[in-house]
Write an enzyme that holds these catalytic residues in place. Structure first.
Site, short mmCIF file in Angstrom:
data_model
loop_
_atom_site.label_atom_id
_atom_site.label_comp_id
_atom_site.label_asym_id
_atom_site.label_seq_id
_atom_site.Cartn_x
_atom_site.Cartn_y
_atom_site.Cartn_z
CG HIS A 38 26.94 42.35 32.73
ND1 HIS A 38 27.07 42.33 31.35
CD2 HIS A 38 26.54 43.61 33.04
CE1 HIS A 38 26.74 43.51 30.87
NE2 HIS A 38 26.42 44.32 31.87
CG ASP A 83 23.18 46.30 30.19
OD1 ASP A 83 23.35 47.33 30.86
OD2 ASP A 83 23.55 45.17 30.57
CG ASP A 118 24.79 47.79 35.71
OD1 ASP A 118 24.18 47.00 34.92
OD2 ASP A 118 25.85 48.37 35.42
N1 SAM Z 1 25.76 47.26 32.45
C1 SAM Z 1 26.65 48.04 31.62
C2 SAM Z 1 28.05 47.68 31.91
O1 SAM Z 1 28.46 46.62 31.52
O2 SAM Z 1 28.73 48.53 32.47
C3 SAM Z 1 26.52 49.53 31.75
C4 SAM Z 1 25.72 50.05 32.76
S1 SAM Z 1 24.11 50.36 32.30
C5 SAM Z 1 24.05 50.59 30.59
C6 SAM Z 1 23.98 51.99 32.99
C7 SAM Z 1 22.55 52.45 33.01
O3 SAM Z 1 22.30 53.34 34.10
C8 SAM Z 1 22.15 53.24 31.75
O4 SAM Z 1 21.25 52.48 31.01
C9 SAM Z 1 21.51 54.53 32.29
O5 SAM Z 1 20.39 54.93 31.55
C10 SAM Z 1 21.16 54.10 33.71
N2 SAM Z 1 20.99 55.21 34.66
C11 SAM Z 1 21.76 56.31 34.80
N3 SAM Z 1 21.29 57.09 35.79
C12 SAM Z 1 20.18 56.46 36.30
C13 SAM Z 1 19.26 56.75 37.34
N4 SAM Z 1 19.37 57.88 38.07
N5 SAM Z 1 18.26 55.87 37.60
C14 SAM Z 1 18.15 54.73 36.88
N6 SAM Z 1 18.99 54.39 35.86
C15 SAM Z 1 20.00 55.25 35.59
#
Ligand code: SAM
Length: 282
Positions: free
Chosen positions: A62, A86, A157
């Site tokens: 992060h 998150d 992210d």
């Molecule tokens: N921040 C975390 C880390 O430490 O790696 C993980 C990344 S975060 C949880 C990834 C997010 O991308 C997920 O919550 C997922 O739902 C979101 N996501 C995936 N595809 C997406 C899209 N097309 N538009 C917006 N969000 C998306």
């Protein structure tokens, strides 16, 4: 009886983490979401059987995804984060003294809800008055950004390039991100493992170079990610991301509660091992 979580990372390689308890499990409209309590890493968020972060090491990813781009920019007042529901990258971006507004575009509202419930330390920034959470597909959101709403910094992210995130690793998406950036804007994305995703990183590097004239890769070690080394690809038509902008001269970085990022880490993260440099060679 011991219980273990096993992440099959490449089909031939994976990691296993001993778990104390399953704290939550559900299928949202987009993905399987599980929260584990683990012996070694504290609580852990897993989406579709892939580790997103653990309490013990989340700060590395992060801080690096958020702060390298932001501190390369003279005054990053408006930031767009796609994914990141998150809140970890939001928390870090709010540490930059110039940030006035962050749009967080997360496709799955349940990730936001679950992070607020189980990871208050990571999601703390989501309630900051400078943050707007937008539940949308980042691909569709970018298409609607108007000329006078452009951003200083755009951060991607995302989950891995499968499912809803697949389109976030394509040229069309990167081109629409550039159109949503101000002319001196900075774009940065998490771009997977230099160990296992060489071709993907090489392809993205070429696309970002086409769009911005120059593409740079920087890395950080993320213990639970495939191969342990992780990459971020950054592009800007104006700034050299290897350098912290002089507008931060005199800023006391030690006061920003940083556990990985520092001015030294900022510049050294662009110094790549030869096998990683090779990936980006034309
Ligand atoms: N921040 C975390 C880390 O430490 O790696 C993980 C990344 S975060 C949880 C990834 C997010 O991308 C997920 O919550 C997922 O739902 C979101 N996501 C995936 N595809 C997406 C899209 N097309 N538009 C917006 N969000 C998306």
């Amino acid at each position: 009886m011991e219980a273990w979580f096993f992440e099959n990372q490449t089909g031939n390689f994976g990691i296993k983490i001993r778990i104390k308890k399953v704290l939550h499990h559900e299928y949202s409209s987009f993905q399987e979401i599980t929260v584990y309590d683990t012996f070694e890493f504290g609580k852990m968020l897993v989406l579709d059987r892939a580790v997103m972060f653990t309490e013990r090491n989340e700060f590395i990813y992060h801080e690096m995804l958020g702060l390298v781009p932001l501190f390369s920019h003279k005054n990053p007042e408006t930031v767009l984060i796609i994914g990141g529901g998150d809140g970890g990258v939001v928390r870090e971006c709010l540490k930059n003294p110039f940030v006035k507004h962050i749009d967080l575009v997360e496709i799955d509202k349940r990730v936001v809800d679950i992070s607020k419930e189980f990871f208050p330390g990571i999601s703390a920034g989501l309630d900051d008055k400078r943050v707007q959470i937008i539940r949308d597909d980042g691909i569709e959101f970018l298409k609607r950004v108007k000329d006078n709403d452009k951003y200083d910094v755009i951060l991607i992210d995302s989950t891995d390039p499968v499912g809803p995130a697949e389109g976030l690793f394509k040229r069309d998406f990167y081109s629409s991100a550039e159109r949503a950036l101000k002319c001196d804007g900075i774009f940065s994305a998490q771009t997977e493992s230099p160990f296992f995703n060489k071709d993907l990183i090489g392809d993205i590097n070429k696309i970002i170079e086409d769009i911005y004239g120059e593409s740079s890769l920087y890395c950080a070690m993320i213990p639970v990610y495939p191969g342990g080394l992780w990459s971020f690809t950054i592009g800007s038509k104006k700034y050299r991301p290897q350098n912290i902008h002089k507008s931060y001269k005199g800023l006391d970085f030690a006061s920003l509660d940083l556990k990985y990022y520092s001015p030294e880490i900022h510049t050294s993260s662009f110094i790549l091992p030869n096998f990683v440099k090779e990936i980006c060679k034309p």
